[in-house]
Design a protein around this motif. Sequence first.
Motif, PDB file in Angstrom:
ATOM      1  N   THR A  99       0.834  -1.509   0.514  1.00  0.00           N
ATOM      2  CA  THR A  99      -0.345  -0.204   0.298  1.00  0.00           C
ATOM      3  C   THR A  99       0.740   1.085   0.308  1.00  0.00           C
ATOM      4  O   THR A  99      -0.104   2.255  -0.870  1.00  0.00           O
ATOM      5  CB  THR A  99      -0.452  -0.127   1.474  1.00  0.00           C
ATOM      6  N   LYS A 102       2.308   2.307  -3.222  1.00  0.00           N
ATOM      7  CA  LYS A 102       1.227   2.072  -4.520  1.00  0.00           C
ATOM      8  C   LYS A 102       1.585   4.411  -3.999  1.00  0.00           C
ATOM      9  O   LYS A 102       1.479   5.189  -4.973  1.00  0.00           O
ATOM     10  CB  LYS A 102       0.144   1.747  -4.015  1.00  0.00           C
ATOM     11  N   ALA A 195      -8.051  -0.147  -0.875  1.00  0.00           N
ATOM     12  CA  ALA A 195      -7.312   0.550  -0.153  1.00  0.00           C
ATOM     13  C   ALA A 195      -8.178   0.542   1.495  1.00  0.00           C
ATOM     14  O   ALA A 195      -7.453   0.844   2.183  1.00  0.00           O
ATOM     15  CB  ALA A 195      -7.023   1.555  -0.711  1.00  0.00           C
TER      16      ALA A 195
END
Length: 338
Positions: A99, A102, A195
């Motif tokens: 995460t 990203k 997410a």
Amino acid sequence: MTKEQEPLTSSELATLWVVYEKKTMMVRIIDFFLVHNQDPEARKIFQSFIKGESKFVKELSQIFKQEGAAVPVGFTENDVNHSAPKLYDDIFEVMYLRTMMKIASGIHALHISMSYRKDIMNLYQKFTKYAEAFCEETTQYLLDKGVLPKSPYINLPKHVEFAKTKDYRSGLKLTGHRRPLNAVEVAYLYQTVEANIAGMKLMTGFAQVAKAKDIRQYFFRGKELSKQITKTFSNILMESDINAPATSAGRVTNSTMSPFSDKLMMYNTSLLNSFALGSNAIGTTFSLRKDLPLKMMGTAKDILDFASDGGDLMIEHGLMEEPPQMEDRTQLSKGQNG
């Protein structure tokens, strides 16, 4: 004067400051994960990441010194407690790194466009490549473990279609039902849900261990907000007979001893808020069904309110390191006149 000898612009100084804060935070978090993670593959990823990220931190520190600027405090050993038990299981720790990579890929790509000196642009190109490599590596790890749901497959179009009526934008058919989501809309909705599932678990752990009561309550509120966003966008997917991403992997332990300082956890949450707001803005732009931007804008307002309250909370607790400031010309003028 060569281009490399030119002083840093305000935007270059600002972006270097932001990246220093983020990278020092990541070194502390992943270093803690490395100490406690039992999976050999995950440990190998973490070891490689820390080696490169620590090198980047030193490089950034050197730039500040060379330019005659104060090196930010960022995050130090004082922000991590290595004697604390694991807060997340081995799988979630890799999910977390994915995460954050990203987010890093997007931040560094933006920072390139805000830079003018060739050496600074080259630095961000290097950072971007690094983040993309670890995004790929963590994605493959999670796929190999069978714990990362992929976005849905779609029947590939055999010919091109053009929208013929405004009903395509409204999303309503003559029957009163909304048209199915298109592939672009599904992509952004799916990523938002993915997410927020990760964010919900992260906030759950933070809420268990934060030292200050009001900060614990703030993280609990963040968990509930992630749940609300996940539910809202999952329902939109389900209306088009699309299963929302879900995985039982990635567990929060029962530990109530914090491995991280409240300052570090609040800053991490602030980063996630910024990423969420940016993702919502992009999703709004590319969603052609009018009801979707309305829902995304409503979500963006909730995130903005949450982020604003978090900033106030950090200031109240003395946890917010100030970025470099522009000169107060009015105050300087008063001082000169005096």
